[in-house]
Design an enzyme around this catalytic site. Sequence first.
Site, short mmCIF file in Angstrom:
data_model
loop_
_atom_site.label_atom_id
_atom_site.label_comp_id
_atom_site.label_asym_id
_atom_site.label_seq_id
_atom_site.Cartn_x
_atom_site.Cartn_y
_atom_site.Cartn_z
N ILE A 154 0.84 -1.20 0.00
CA ILE A 154 0.00 0.00 0.00
C ILE A 154 0.87 1.25 0.00
O ILE A 154 0.62 2.20 -0.75
CB ILE A 154 -0.97 -0.01 1.20
CG1 ILE A 154 -1.94 -1.18 1.06
CG2 ILE A 154 -1.72 1.31 1.31
CD1 ILE A 154 -2.80 -1.45 2.29
N THR A 232 -4.58 5.45 7.28
CA THR A 232 -5.51 4.47 6.70
C THR A 232 -5.00 3.06 7.01
O THR A 232 -5.32 2.12 6.30
CB THR A 232 -5.65 4.65 5.17
OG1 THR A 232 -4.35 4.56 4.57
CG2 THR A 232 -6.29 5.96 4.81
N SER A 233 -4.18 2.96 8.08
CA SER A 233 -3.60 1.65 8.38
C SER A 233 -4.30 0.97 9.57
O SER A 233 -5.16 0.12 9.36
CB SER A 233 -2.10 1.77 8.60
OG SER A 233 -1.52 0.50 8.55
N ARG A 234 -3.95 1.35 10.77
CA ARG A 234 -4.61 0.82 11.96
C ARG A 234 -4.71 1.93 12.99
O ARG A 234 -3.76 2.70 13.17
CB ARG A 234 -3.84 -0.36 12.55
CG ARG A 234 -4.02 -1.68 11.82
CD ARG A 234 -5.45 -2.25 11.93
NE ARG A 234 -5.59 -3.49 11.21
CZ ARG A 234 -6.02 -3.61 9.95
NH1 ARG A 234 -6.37 -2.54 9.27
NH2 ARG A 234 -6.13 -4.80 9.37
N ASP A 258 -9.00 6.93 8.52
CA ASP A 258 -9.93 5.87 8.11
C ASP A 258 -10.04 4.82 9.20
O ASP A 258 -10.85 3.90 9.10
CB ASP A 258 -9.43 5.21 6.81
CG ASP A 258 -10.43 4.20 6.26
OD1 ASP A 258 -11.62 4.57 6.13
OD2 ASP A 258 -10.05 3.05 5.98
N GLU A 263 -12.12 1.93 17.33
CA GLU A 263 -13.14 1.84 16.28
C GLU A 263 -14.07 0.65 16.42
O GLU A 263 -15.22 0.69 15.96
CB GLU A 263 -12.49 1.81 14.90
CG GLU A 263 -11.76 0.52 14.59
CD GLU A 263 -11.17 0.50 13.17
OE1 GLU A 263 -10.52 1.48 12.78
OE2 GLU A 263 -11.37 -0.51 12.47
N GLN A 296 -13.17 2.34 5.51
CA GLN A 296 -13.74 2.00 4.22
C GLN A 296 -12.71 2.02 3.09
O GLN A 296 -13.06 1.83 1.92
CB GLN A 296 -14.91 2.95 3.87
CG GLN A 296 -14.49 4.36 3.39
CD GLN A 296 -15.67 5.19 2.94
OE1 GLN A 296 -16.51 5.56 3.75
NE2 GLN A 296 -15.75 5.50 1.65
N ALA A 297 -11.43 2.23 3.44
CA ALA A 297 -10.42 2.39 2.38
C ALA A 297 -10.34 1.16 1.48
O ALA A 297 -10.07 1.27 0.29
CB ALA A 297 -9.05 2.66 3.01
N PHE A 298 -10.63 -0.02 2.06
CA PHE A 298 -10.52 -1.26 1.27
C PHE A 298 -11.72 -1.47 0.35
O PHE A 298 -11.68 -2.33 -0.51
CB PHE A 298 -10.44 -2.47 2.22
CG PHE A 298 -11.77 -2.80 2.84
CD1 PHE A 298 -12.27 -2.07 3.89
CD2 PHE A 298 -12.55 -3.83 2.32
CE1 PHE A 298 -13.51 -2.35 4.44
CE2 PHE A 298 -13.81 -4.13 2.86
CZ PHE A 298 -14.28 -3.37 3.93
P1 NAD Z 1 2.73 -4.87 3.63
O1 NAD Z 1 3.05 -6.03 4.51
O2 NAD Z 1 2.86 -5.03 2.16
O3 NAD Z 1 3.61 -3.59 4.06
C1 NAD Z 1 3.85 -3.24 5.40
C2 NAD Z 1 5.20 -2.56 5.46
O4 NAD Z 1 5.39 -2.10 6.79
C3 NAD Z 1 6.37 -3.50 5.11
O5 NAD Z 1 7.19 -2.91 4.14
C4 NAD Z 1 7.09 -3.69 6.44
O6 NAD Z 1 8.48 -3.87 6.30
C5 NAD Z 1 6.76 -2.37 7.12
N1 NAD Z 1 6.96 -2.42 8.57
C6 NAD Z 1 6.84 -3.48 9.40
N2 NAD Z 1 7.18 -3.13 10.65
C7 NAD Z 1 7.50 -1.83 10.61
C8 NAD Z 1 7.94 -0.89 11.59
N3 NAD Z 1 8.08 -1.25 12.87
N4 NAD Z 1 8.17 0.37 11.18
C9 NAD Z 1 8.03 0.74 9.88
N5 NAD Z 1 7.63 -0.10 8.91
C10 NAD Z 1 7.37 -1.38 9.28
O7 NAD Z 1 1.25 -4.43 4.03
P2 NAD Z 1 0.25 -3.55 3.17
O8 NAD Z 1 -0.60 -4.45 2.33
O9 NAD Z 1 0.97 -2.43 2.51
O10 NAD Z 1 -0.71 -3.00 4.32
C11 NAD Z 1 -0.22 -2.07 5.28
C12 NAD Z 1 -1.24 -1.90 6.38
O11 NAD Z 1 -2.42 -1.30 5.86
C13 NAD Z 1 -1.74 -3.22 7.00
O12 NAD Z 1 -0.89 -3.67 8.04
C14 NAD Z 1 -3.10 -2.86 7.51
O13 NAD Z 1 -2.98 -2.49 8.87
C15 NAD Z 1 -3.50 -1.64 6.69
N6 NAD Z 1 -4.69 -1.85 5.85
C16 NAD Z 1 -5.74 -1.01 5.99
C17 NAD Z 1 -6.87 -1.18 5.19
C18 NAD Z 1 -8.08 -0.25 5.29
O14 NAD Z 1 -9.15 -0.57 4.77
N7 NAD Z 1 -7.97 0.90 5.93
C19 NAD Z 1 -6.90 -2.21 4.25
C20 NAD Z 1 -5.78 -3.02 4.13
C21 NAD Z 1 -4.68 -2.85 4.93
#
Ligand code: NAD
Length: 330
Positions: A154, A232-234, A258, A263, A296-298
């Site tokens: 992402i 938009t992560s966690r 997001d 939540e 809702q980002a996904f």
């Molecule tokens: P991914 O595994 O491809 O990428 C995660 C990246 O974070 C990796 O490059 C990893 O090396 C890095 N990372 C791990 N530990 C770290 C740290 N301590 N500090 C900095 N970087 C670190 O995952 P992705 O598919 O890109 O998804 C990323 C995040 O997005 C997921 O973990 C999830 O929480 C979130 N997400 C949110 C939604 C949404 O609807 N809002 C949907 C999908 C995923």
Amino acid sequence: MRIAFFDAKNYDKPSFDRFGSEGGMDFKYFETKLNEDTVELAAGADGVCVFVNDVVNKTVIDRLISLGVKLIALRCAGFNNVDVKYAKGRIAVLRVPAYSPYAVAEHTMALLLTSIRRIHKAYIRTRDFNFSLAGMTGFDLHGKTVGVIGTGRIGQAFIDICLGFGMKVLAYDKYPSAALMNGGRVKYVELSELFSKSDIISLHCPLSEETYHIINEDTIKMCKDKVVILNTSRGALVDAEALLAGIKTRKVGAACLDVYEEESEFFFEDYSGHILDDDVLARLISMPNVIVTSHQAFLTEEALSNIAETTVKNILDYLELGRCENEVTL
Ligand code: NAD
């Protein structure tokens, strides 16, 4: 093959029914989330299918096992809501590592543009035939510096979008991407430099003990004045109270969320007729420079279809072949 599907929404069903029937799988949909109170609903199921706010702790795992459930299929990438360490060797945990990084990356940019160009305000105003531009001044993204924390699927998709806008990209990742570095597209820096030099900060790393509250009172102090924070992560990557304080003092220029730490209490449900008990969330939402969407980002057609296809394949692989490439192993 029977799968108990928790936290089911109407938008989940068409793609899961389609891929499930092709794979001979019978999904039993439950609107309730999986937790200690609802785990009995999994009786008779071969597996459970869960989403981001289901609670799969030790007690739930023990009860699933005693009910004869063989697997926990997450229909999402993140697995912070499952006690994976405890599950190891007891019950399989499967996930969908990637379904559409573009869905989340594009939503992140949509939030950013909406916020800094005041689209959310303009939409409301013009519906009331108010065509005034007072208070609508935004700023160009071109030439601005975005700091991206987490450069996985992402993060990289978001970086591509930012580069398309002519932005400079600083990045931080525990495991930097050689492809991004060698292409010279981004500059990897230490977190402190990212915080002090970025106009916009976007979070794309997973939630872990290391990243919990990565945006907090101290790191906000390190940021540029008027920094824009995108999450938009966690939710728990951001200390929401510290963010609110940063907004009140005008240190933080805007925030687009997001996800939110608490939540699971509210997101995905209609609380419009209720009094919101979470004062921090209510105060954040009341701010003119904060935009909240409810995880809702996904939510795109492409992502929903990919999620269902991969989840069904994961379950079939595990139950029929005894192995699954998307099993979470720590
Ligand atoms: P991914 O595994 O491809 O990428 C995660 C990246 O974070 C990796 O490059 C990893 O090396 C890095 N990372 C791990 N530990 C770290 C740290 N301590 N500090 C900095 N970087 C670190 O995952 P992705 O598919 O890109 O998804 C990323 C995040 O997005 C997921 O973990 C999830 O929480 C979130 N997400 C949110 C939604 C949404 O609807 N809002 C949907 C999908 C995923």
